[in-house]
Design a protein around this motif. Structure first.
Motif, PDB file in Angstrom:
ATOM      1  N   THR A  56       0.970   2.770  -8.904  1.00 55.73           N
ATOM      2  CA  THR A  56       0.150   1.576  -8.718  1.00 55.73           C
ATOM      3  C   THR A  56       0.412   0.568  -9.837  1.00 55.73           C
ATOM      4  OG1 THR A  56      -1.572   2.878  -7.623  1.00 55.73           O
ATOM      5  CG2 THR A  56      -2.216   0.724  -8.476  1.00 55.73           C
ATOM      6  N   TRP A 106       0.827  -1.206   0.000  1.00 57.11           N
ATOM      7  CA  TRP A 106       0.000   0.000   0.000  1.00 57.11           C
ATOM      8  C   TRP A 106       0.860   1.255   0.000  1.00 57.11           C
ATOM      9  CZ3 TRP A 106      -5.516   0.395   1.211  1.00 57.11           C
ATOM     10  CH2 TRP A 106      -6.162  -0.845   1.329  1.00 57.11           C
ATOM     11  N   PRO A 163      -1.707  -5.647   5.393  1.00 53.80           N
ATOM     12  CA  PRO A 163      -0.825  -5.386   4.256  1.00 53.80           C
ATOM     13  C   PRO A 163       0.532  -6.076   4.405  1.00 53.80           C
ATOM     14  CG  PRO A 163      -0.808  -3.531   5.762  1.00 53.80           C
ATOM     15  CD  PRO A 163      -1.852  -4.472   6.274  1.00 53.80           C
ATOM     16  N   ASP A 204       0.167   5.068   1.245  1.00 54.83           N
ATOM     17  CA  ASP A 204      -0.751   5.922   2.003  1.00 54.83           C
ATOM     18  C   ASP A 204      -0.238   7.349   1.854  1.00 54.83           C
ATOM     19  OD1 ASP A 204      -2.458   7.109   3.782  1.00 54.83           O
ATOM     20  OD2 ASP A 204      -1.565   6.210   5.576  1.00 54.83           O
ATOM     21  N   VAL A 258       3.531  -1.093   3.831  1.00 51.81           N
ATOM     22  CA  VAL A 258       2.877   0.208   3.778  1.00 51.81           C
ATOM     23  C   VAL A 258       3.957   1.280   3.695  1.00 51.81           C
ATOM     24  CG1 VAL A 258       1.400   1.889   4.930  1.00 51.81           C
ATOM     25  CG2 VAL A 258       0.883  -0.553   5.120  1.00 51.81           C
ATOM     26  N   VAL A 276      -2.115  -1.047  -4.020  1.00 49.70           N
ATOM     27  CA  VAL A 276      -3.159  -0.078  -3.692  1.00 49.70           C
ATOM     28  C   VAL A 276      -2.502   1.257  -3.363  1.00 49.70           C
ATOM     29  CG1 VAL A 276      -5.195   0.419  -2.296  1.00 49.70           C
ATOM     30  CG2 VAL A 276      -4.468  -1.958  -2.611  1.00 49.70           C
TER      31      VAL A 276
END
Length: 262
Positions: free
Chosen positions: A130, A42, A62, A44, A65, A106
């Motif tokens: 992505t 991920w 996950p 963020d 991250v 993501v």
């Protein structure tokens, strides 16, 4: 007070009181809606003090991250909060992400896109980092329809003739604008959803300290004693309290998700 200064999130502890509870409530609905499988990587983007990052780690399982924010103070708070967690925290710009192309499964922005000076550039960076087939998703407060948690404060300041800072790219909070942008960037399987949340404050003083004193606009420090007294009076009259003094405030956000073409 001719015009409001831009909103700047530079105090992680104040942000925790001001917005983190809202972020967790809306973030929970957002992650449930995304329904990701575990083991994904991920990004963020605009992680702030780590409120949503912490939720992501707890709920999504996950594999990795990477969280980024332009505020060194916010990232410092996130590092304290997430010290024992498997997350890479960085200071950086949402419009120029320091990540390789096609790196993440993501990419998300939680309560961020309307603060990005160029939302298209920020969203295109999410798409770039992505992987093909991966998900790109965002949610923001529904500013133009009065969905932000700060709406009561903004309206009372407007009534008093005191400029209140709004997110610089508020128009992107509209469903129509979000869908058009996601489509323009070539994303597929685009879906949107309204996220409705509420927060209960113990009493008016709790609300005042959380939503006014802790606001990143620093509005209280810019008011005269008379203006501060009148603002408190107007807000207290406006916000209905229960028999025990509790005050419940509602907010709504516009969420969107789509997949990068494989």
């Amino acid at each position: 007070m001719s015009s409001p200064e831009p909103i700047k999130f530079t105090d992680g502890a104040a942000y925790e009181r001001f917005m983190a509870p809202w972020s967790r409530s809306a973030g929970t609905l957002f992650l449930d809606w995304l329904a990701p499988r575990p083991g994904l990587a991920w990004a963020d983007i605009g992680a702030g003090n780590g409120a949503f990052t912490e939720l992501l780690l707890a709920k999504a399982g996950p594999s990795q991250v990477c969280a980024i924010d332009p505020s060194d103070a916010q990232i410092a708070t996130a590092r304290q909060k997430l010290a024992a967690k498997p997350v890479e925290l960085s200071i950086g710009d949402a419009m120029a992400l320091p990540y390789d192309t096609d790196r993440f499964d993501v990419a998300v922005m939680a309560l961020v896109l309307f603060f990005v000076p160029d939302p298209r550039k920020g969203a295109s960076e999410m798409v770039r980092v992505t992987k093909p087939g991966g998900m790109v998703a965002s949610y923001t407060w529904d500013v133009l329809r009065g969905g932000t948690p700060t709406q009561p404060l903004w309206e009372e300041l407007d009534t008093l003739g005191i400029p209140a800072a709004r997110p610089p790219s508020a128009d992107i909070s509209r469903f129509e604008a979000l869908k058009a942008l996601w489509a323009e960037l070539g994303l597929r399987e685009i879906e949107t959803r309204e996220l409705v949340v509420e927060r209960t404050f113990a009493d008016f003083d709790d609300y005042w300290q959380s939503m006014v004193v802790s606001s990143p606009s620093g509005i209280v420090g810019k008011l005269s004693d008379g203006e501060r007294t009148e603002l408190k009076r107007r807000l207290q009259a406006r916000l209905p309290a229960s028999a025990s003094g509790e005050i419940t405030v509602h907010a709504s956000a516009t969420a969107i998700k789509g997949r990068k073409a494989a």
